[in-house]
Design a protein around this motif. Sequence first.
Motif, PDB file in Angstrom:
ATOM      1  N   ASP A 210      46.913  41.885  42.661  1.00  0.00           N
ATOM      2  CA  ASP A 210      47.360  39.934  43.286  1.00  0.00           C
ATOM      3  C   ASP A 210      47.977  40.767  45.058  1.00  0.00           C
ATOM      4  N   CYS A 234      43.461  45.287  49.402  1.00  0.00           N
ATOM      5  CA  CYS A 234      44.414  44.323  48.967  1.00  0.00           C
ATOM      6  C   CYS A 234      45.032  43.663  49.805  1.00  0.00           C
ATOM      7  N   ALA A 254      50.992  35.377  42.798  1.00  0.00           N
ATOM      8  CA  ALA A 254      50.003  36.522  42.358  1.00  0.00           C
ATOM      9  C   ALA A 254      50.176  36.550  40.427  1.00  0.00           C
ATOM     10  N   GLN A 255      49.533  37.134  39.485  1.00  0.00           N
ATOM     11  CA  GLN A 255      50.111  37.770  38.607  1.00  0.00           C
ATOM     12  C   GLN A 255      50.271  38.694  38.475  1.00  0.00           C
TER      13      GLN A 255
END
Length: 283
Positions: A210, A234, A254-255
Motif C-alpha cells: 500500500d 505503488c 496502509a496494511q
Amino acid sequence: MGIPCIEVAQYAGVCYGVERALTLAKEAGSTATGPVCTMGPLIHNPIVVHELEQSGVSVANSVEDCVEGAVIIRAHGVVPQVIDELQNKGLQIIDATCPFVKKVHVAAERLEREGYQLLVVGESGHPEVEGIMGHAGMDAHIVSSPEDLHELELGRKVGIVVQTTQTADTLNAVVASVLPRVSELRVVNTICTATQERQASAAELASRADVMIVVGGKNSGNTQRLAQICSERCSRTYHIEQACELDPSWLEDAQLIGVTAGASTPAAHIEQVVEALRNASKA
C-alpha cells in the motif's frame, strides 16, 4: 485497522562494490599517517560521505585538490587520465572502483579496439558514465533512451555497453532501436546482478504494498530508479535518505508497508527506517 505489516524487499541495500569501497576507505582512514581523501564522493550517499569526513576521509573535487597522502578512487571509477595525473604527483592511490564497473571499462576498450563505434547506455554527467567514456574512444556516444539516437549517425559496426545501474528495459529499448540501422551489433550487458536483483525484488514488493519507502541518497541513480520502479506499481511511493524524513500521514490506512534501499544504503540506515515505521504505526 490494526498495526500494518512492514516488509523489506528480499534484495535491498549495499552491494558488494559499495561494501568493498567503504571497507577500503575506513581502513585507509584508520591506518594512514598522512591526509586521506576520495576522488569525488566515494558513493552517492551524502550521509555516509559525511560520516567518512568526520573520520578524517575528506572529499577532493579535482586532482588539484589532492596535494599529499593517499587518494581513494571512488566506487564509480574515473577516467584513466585522472589516475595518470595522481601518479605523476607521487600520491598513494587506493583503487575502490567497483569490480563490476571495471568490467565495463574492459568491455568498452575491447569493443573500441575491435573497431566498433561505441554506445554507452547511461546517464550523461553521471560519474560512472564519465569514467566509462574515458575508456570508450573518441567516437563513443552516451545514449539514455531511444530518442537520443534520432540525430545520431551510426556506423556499420556498433557496440553497446551499459552503466551498471541501468534497467534492462532501457537497454532493450535502445538495442531494438539500433538493430535495424546497423550491419553488425555487439551488446555487452554490463548491468550488474545486484542492480537487477534489487530492481526485481522492489518491483515485486511494490506490486503488493500500500506504501513503499525507498531509502538512499537523493543523488543516487540506482536509488532513483528503484523509486521510479516502485512508483509505477505503488502510487504511494516515497524516497527518503534517513528515518527522520518519514511523515506518519504517509502510512494512513496502509496494511502493508514495503521498504527497499539503493545499493549505496548501509543496513543500519534501513534498520533505522524500519524501527521508525514501527513506532509511527503504533502511535
